[in-house]
Every structure is written in C-alpha cells, then in structure tokens.
Design a protein around this motif. Structure first.
Motif, mmCIF file in Angstrom:
data_model
loop_
_atom_site.group_PDB
_atom_site.id
_atom_site.type_symbol
_atom_site.label_atom_id
_atom_site.label_comp_id
_atom_site.label_asym_id
_atom_site.label_seq_id
_atom_site.Cartn_x
_atom_site.Cartn_y
_atom_site.Cartn_z
ATOM 1 N N MET A 1 1.931 19.625 36.646
ATOM 2 C CA MET A 1 2.359 19.117 37.941
ATOM 3 C C MET A 1 2.870 20.260 38.806
ATOM 4 N N HIS A 2 2.232 20.505 39.931
ATOM 5 C CA HIS A 2 2.636 21.569 40.836
ATOM 6 C C HIS A 2 3.348 20.981 42.051
ATOM 7 N N ASN A 3 4.523 21.540 42.337
ATOM 8 C CA ASN A 3 5.337 21.088 43.453
ATOM 9 C C ASN A 3 5.407 22.180 44.515
ATOM 10 N N LEU A 4 5.231 21.792 45.762
ATOM 11 C CA LEU A 4 5.353 22.725 46.879
ATOM 12 C C LEU A 4 6.712 22.523 47.528
ATOM 13 N N ILE A 5 7.495 23.605 47.591
ATOM 14 C CA ILE A 5 8.853 23.562 48.118
ATOM 15 C C ILE A 5 8.915 24.417 49.383
ATOM 16 N N LEU A 6 9.349 23.827 50.484
ATOM 17 C CA LEU A 6 9.423 24.534 51.756
ATOM 18 C C LEU A 6 10.854 24.490 52.275
ATOM 19 N N ASP A 7 11.387 25.662 52.593
ATOM 20 C CA ASP A 7 12.733 25.779 53.156
ATOM 21 C C ASP A 7 12.629 26.550 54.468
ATOM 22 N N ILE A 8 12.689 25.822 55.585
ATOM 23 C CA ILE A 8 12.536 26.435 56.902
ATOM 24 C C ILE A 8 13.915 26.745 57.460
ATOM 25 N N GLY A 9 14.223 28.039 57.561
ATOM 26 C CA GLY A 9 15.529 28.458 58.040
ATOM 27 C C GLY A 9 15.510 28.862 59.497
ATOM 28 N N VAL A 24 6.138 29.559 40.115
ATOM 29 C CA VAL A 24 4.931 30.347 39.861
ATOM 30 C C VAL A 24 4.445 31.078 41.111
ATOM 31 N N HIS A 25 5.061 30.777 42.257
ATOM 32 C CA HIS A 25 4.668 31.461 43.494
ATOM 33 C C HIS A 25 5.835 31.415 44.467
ATOM 34 N N TYR A 26 6.027 32.543 45.182
ATOM 35 C CA TYR A 26 7.104 32.605 46.179
ATOM 36 C C TYR A 26 6.755 33.645 47.223
ATOM 37 N N HIS A 27 6.947 33.288 48.478
ATOM 38 C CA HIS A 27 6.899 34.300 49.528
ATOM 39 C C HIS A 27 7.620 33.789 50.771
ATOM 40 N N VAL A 28 7.888 34.727 51.666
ATOM 41 C CA VAL A 28 8.656 34.447 52.879
ATOM 42 C C VAL A 28 7.794 34.780 54.081
ATOM 43 N N VAL A 29 7.804 33.918 55.089
ATOM 44 C CA VAL A 29 7.049 34.162 56.319
ATOM 45 C C VAL A 29 7.960 33.884 57.514
ATOM 46 N N PRO A 30 7.742 34.599 58.628
ATOM 47 C CA PRO A 30 8.531 34.311 59.834
ATOM 48 C C PRO A 30 8.264 32.918 60.380
ATOM 49 N N LYS A 31 7.019 32.463 60.245
ATOM 50 C CA LYS A 31 6.663 31.132 60.758
ATOM 51 C C LYS A 31 5.638 30.503 59.832
ATOM 52 N N LEU A 32 5.888 29.270 59.473
ATOM 53 C CA LEU A 32 4.970 28.532 58.601
ATOM 54 C C LEU A 32 4.008 27.731 59.465
ATOM 55 N N ASP A 33 2.711 28.075 59.413
ATOM 56 C CA ASP A 33 1.739 27.354 60.240
ATOM 57 C C ASP A 33 0.892 26.413 59.373
ATOM 58 N N ALA A 35 -2.389 26.230 58.888
ATOM 59 C CA ALA A 35 -3.459 26.829 58.086
ATOM 60 C C ALA A 35 -2.924 27.353 56.760
ATOM 61 N N LEU A 36 -1.776 28.012 56.804
ATOM 62 C CA LEU A 36 -1.163 28.532 55.582
ATOM 63 C C LEU A 36 -0.779 27.392 54.654
ATOM 64 N N LEU A 37 -0.235 26.328 55.218
ATOM 65 C CA LEU A 37 0.183 25.192 54.408
ATOM 66 C C LEU A 37 -1.006 24.554 53.692
ATOM 67 N N ILE A 38 -2.088 24.351 54.402
ATOM 68 C CA ILE A 38 -3.297 23.751 53.799
ATOM 69 C C ILE A 38 -3.858 24.653 52.710
ATOM 70 N N ASP A 39 -3.849 25.960 52.956
ATOM 71 C CA ASP A 39 -4.340 26.909 51.948
ATOM 72 C C ASP A 39 -3.524 26.826 50.666
ATOM 73 N N LEU A 40 -2.212 26.742 50.782
ATOM 74 C CA LEU A 40 -1.352 26.652 49.604
ATOM 75 C C LEU A 40 -1.602 25.360 48.831
ATOM 76 N N ILE A 41 -1.752 24.263 49.560
ATOM 77 C CA ILE A 41 -1.994 22.972 48.909
ATOM 78 C C ILE A 41 -3.303 23.002 48.124
ATOM 79 N N ASP A 42 -4.321 23.576 48.716
ATOM 80 C CA ASP A 42 -5.623 23.630 48.051
ATOM 81 C C ASP A 42 -5.634 24.630 46.900
ATOM 82 N N ARG A 43 -5.030 25.808 47.130
ATOM 83 C CA ARG A 43 -5.077 26.871 46.124
ATOM 84 C C ARG A 43 -4.361 26.478 44.840
ATOM 85 N N PHE A 44 -3.237 25.752 44.963
ATOM 86 C CA PHE A 44 -2.452 25.412 43.780
ATOM 87 C C PHE A 44 -2.621 23.945 43.366
ATOM 88 N N ALA A 45 -3.515 23.235 44.025
ATOM 89 C CA ALA A 45 -3.718 21.809 43.732
ATOM 90 C C ALA A 45 -2.382 21.076 43.712
#
Length: 256
Positions: A1-9, A24-33, A35-45
C-alpha cells in the motif's frame, strides 16, 4: 500500500511516499503543480493520499487526489464525536484556526512517543512550539517569527539595514560590522529563544522529549548539539509527514 503525503507550507511543498510506515520517496518543491502530482500518482501506483496546507488554495490538487486515489480529507476536527484520534484530548480553543501542520505533529508525537511528554519545535517560515503531555493532552503552544522572517523584517522596517541571506551551515558570527551584527542578533536571538522555551518546559514536565523539525531544524540541531539539552533532542525533519501518514493508517485500520 503506497500513500502519498503532501505538506504545503508557506515557502515550500514537501512531498513523501510511504509504503506502510516506511518512507520510500521524499522531495521538496517551491510549488506543487498538477503535472507533478499526476506523475507521482502514476509512478508509485498511489492508493491513498492526504494533504495538509497552511492556507493555500489546493482545490485543483484535491480534485486530482479525489479522482485518482482514495483521498482522506485532513482537518483539526477529531475526538469523541467522530472517533479520529479520540485518545488525544485537544483543548485548543479555536480548532478551526489551528494549523494542520501543528495538528499533524501532535498526532505524530502521540503515535511515536505514546504517554510521554513531547515538546515539538518546528523551525520553518514561522517557529512553532507545541507540547503533548504524557496524558495525551494538547493545550496549544506558541508561534514566533522564523529566521528568514526576522532578517526580512530588519530590512523592511528600517531604512538602511540590508536584506541578508544567511548560511544555515555557518557558525554564528561575532558582530564586528553591520551585517555580522544583524546575523548575530537574529541567530543568537533565535537560539536564546529556543533554549528559553526548552528550559521552561523542562521545569514543568519530567522526562521531556524534544523534537526539532522544519526547514531550519538542521541549524538548531547544530547550535544545540553541545547544550545541556542535547540528550533530550530528537532531530526529525519528517515529523509532520509521519503524522499525516498515521492518519491514513488509522483510517485504513478502522475501515478494513
């Protein structure tokens, strides 16, 4: 079971993927768009998702999460009326104004350090101080200016002081000119503030655990490594994310 956790500061968005309790994955971005969100959902199922935001409009992101994952809406509501972490006695007077990141830290402390006094210092855009006691009671805490905000305020509210960038890895300088005096005043002031808060909580609570998290937590850890409080300090930059993942785990256990 893979969970996507988003913390927008206020400054950055933190993104994590957990497989159970393992990140299993972590990174920081100035802005979450989107396209990035869809890519993460697909890449990690991704199967489950949750989002914490300090106030930014995340409607479009939530729509994607609702459509492509099992999205759990995270709020500061909870307790006996709905069963969500009812064992935490939340005495905050205005739960609707309690930051979701602060509530996530309380949940994290409750799960990781059950029945222990836990003082959480989150050094980000603001510095927040929150305590969960060994009776699982939360009464609130304190909100102070973050380090970057202090430098920006000196520049904004004066006519001649420059806007400084500071090196998180550098030592606190002696104030031998205007710039180093500003650096010394801000950075040493923060350390004195943090140590003062810790000393006050130590007077009130026995066996206190001190969790330092947030973007500037590494600086605090370095400055406090030789202090009398060092044995109590736990450095955990992912503390908010762990709390959010615990919410998903709670929901999953309750409904399956």
């Amino acid at each position: 079971m893979h969970n996507l956790i988003l913390d927008i500061g206020n400054t950055n968005s933190k993104i994590a993927v957990f497989k159970g309790n393992e990140m299993v994955h972590y990174h920081v971005v100035p802005k979450l768009d989107e396209a990035l969100l869809i890519d993460l959902i697909d890449r990690f199922a991704i199967q489950n998702s949750i989002l914490s935001t300090v106030g930014a409009d995340a409607g479009e992101l939530v729509t994607i999460l609702n459509t492509r994952t099992k999205y759990i809406a995270f709020t500061t509501k909870g307790g006996a009326e709905d069963g969500l972490f009812s064992e935490i006695d939340n005495q905050y007077k205005t739960p609707s104004t309690l930051g979701l990141d602060r509530w996530a830290k309380v949940i994290s402390a409750h799960r990781l350090f059950p029945k222990q006094n836990c003082f959480m210092i989150d050094a980000g855009t603001c510095i927040t101080y929150d305590l969960l006691n060994d009776k699982s009671q939360y009464f609130g805490g304190s909100i102070s200016l973050g380090i970057g905000m202090r430098f920006a305020s000196l520049h904004h509210f004066t006519k001649r002081l420059p806007l400084l960038k500071w090196d998180k890895d550098a030592d606190i300088p002696i104030g031998v000119d205007t710039e180093t005096a500003m650096q010394n005043g801000v950075l040493q002031g923060v350390i004195n503030e943090v140590e003062g808060f810790i000393a006050l909580q130590n007077e009130k609570y026995k066996g206190l655990k001190i969790v330092i998290t947030g973007g500037d937590a590494g600086f605090l850890r370095k400055q406090l490594k030789n202090s009398i409080f060092a044995p109590q300090i736990i450095y955990d930059p992912y503390f908010v994310l762990k709390g959010l993942n615990e919410v998903i785990a709670f929901e999953y256990v309750q409904k399956n």
